[in-house]
Write an enzyme that holds these catalytic residues in place. Structure first.
Site, mmCIF file in Angstrom:
data_model
loop_
_atom_site.group_PDB
_atom_site.id
_atom_site.type_symbol
_atom_site.label_atom_id
_atom_site.label_comp_id
_atom_site.label_asym_id
_atom_site.label_seq_id
_atom_site.Cartn_x
_atom_site.Cartn_y
_atom_site.Cartn_z
ATOM 1 N N SER A 81 -21.154 -83.026 19.411
ATOM 2 C CA SER A 81 -22.171 -82.166 20.013
ATOM 3 C C SER A 81 -21.579 -80.832 20.450
ATOM 4 O O SER A 81 -20.435 -80.763 20.924
ATOM 5 C CB SER A 81 -22.770 -82.860 21.241
ATOM 6 O OG SER A 81 -23.529 -81.972 22.015
ATOM 7 N N GLU A 83 -22.309 -79.402 22.994
ATOM 8 C CA GLU A 83 -22.149 -79.470 24.446
ATOM 9 C C GLU A 83 -20.923 -80.277 24.856
ATOM 10 O O GLU A 83 -20.834 -80.754 25.993
ATOM 11 C CB GLU A 83 -23.407 -80.051 25.095
ATOM 12 C CG GLU A 83 -24.654 -79.207 24.924
ATOM 13 C CD GLU A 83 -24.572 -77.835 25.578
ATOM 14 O OE1 GLU A 83 -23.538 -77.523 26.188
ATOM 15 O OE2 GLU A 83 -25.542 -77.071 25.460
#
Length: 222
Positions: A81, A83
């Site tokens: 991801s 993030e």
């Protein structure tokens, strides 16, 4: 070389992350490929995280990426991801956190877009989150600064609103992190409706502390 027992723990973590991805889709806590999920792999210095840009309804366990706490991939072929810095910051600063779920649910994101915290006015919210849900200082997605800002706003809490972005729930397990996300979404909706009725009446700090302690030490089967 990863031994058989560790590979079993990785397999379990991957299966659990995939299952939670399908749950957040089914409960409309996110849509498409947005949001992300991770959990620590027990008795290792690693965690498992969803890959970037892949739909939750098509994920299989092998798509889940396993990394160390420096962000180095130790198992898996997908890109993690975007993030990742956010998850690294939370795991690095909160040893109690075993799992993280980041969602883009409607009402919590509405509060985040308005940059309004969710007050500690609902009993189940303060029990599982620890009080009000703060809004972090805005930073661009995928940045280290977002991780730092989020960790600061998450202090002594199990949830935080990501300004103009969404929300993040943490817990001692993926099940608890999901429950946090669900309760925060419900509390955000209640807050918005209560404002239309004249405003929210917050619980006292003493009552919040008492209910949080009850949840941690007295709630459920022994």
């Amino acid at each position: 070389m990863i031994n058989e027992w560790v590979m079993e723990q990785i397999s379990i973590a991957r299966q659990n992350v995939v299952a939670k991805g399908k749950e957040i889709l089914a409960s409309k806590l996110t849509i498409g490929t947005w949001g992300n999920i991770s959990c620590r792999v027990p008795e290792t210095d690693w965690f498992a995280i969803t890959p970037t840009g892949m739909s939750y309804d098509t994920l299989v366990p092998d798509d889940i990426v396993v990394l160390d706490y420096h962000g180095v991939c130790v198992n898996g072929a997908r890109l993690p991801s975007i993030e990742l810095p956010l998850h690294l910051a939370v795991y690095g600063g909160r040893q109690d956190v075993q799992a993280i779920i980041h969602t883009h649910s409607t009402y919590a994101t509405a509060m985040a877009a308005a940059r309004k915290e969710i007050p500690g006015a609902v009993e189940d919210l303060v029990q599982i989150v620890g009080g009000n849900v703060r809004v972090n200082e805005y930073a661009l997605p995928g940045t280290q600064q977002l991780g730092l800002n989020t960790l600061k706003a998450l202090e002594d809490r199990n949830a935080v609103l990501l300004a103009n972005h969404g929300m993040l729930g943490v817990g001692s397990s993926l099940d608890e992190a999901l429950k946090v996300c669900q309760i925060v979404e419900k509390a955000a909706e209640i807050t918005i409706v209560a404002q239309l009725m004249g405003g929210v009446v917050e619980l006292s700090p003493t009552d919040v502390e008492g209910m949080r302690n009850f949840y941690l030490h007295g709630y459920g089967q022994r």
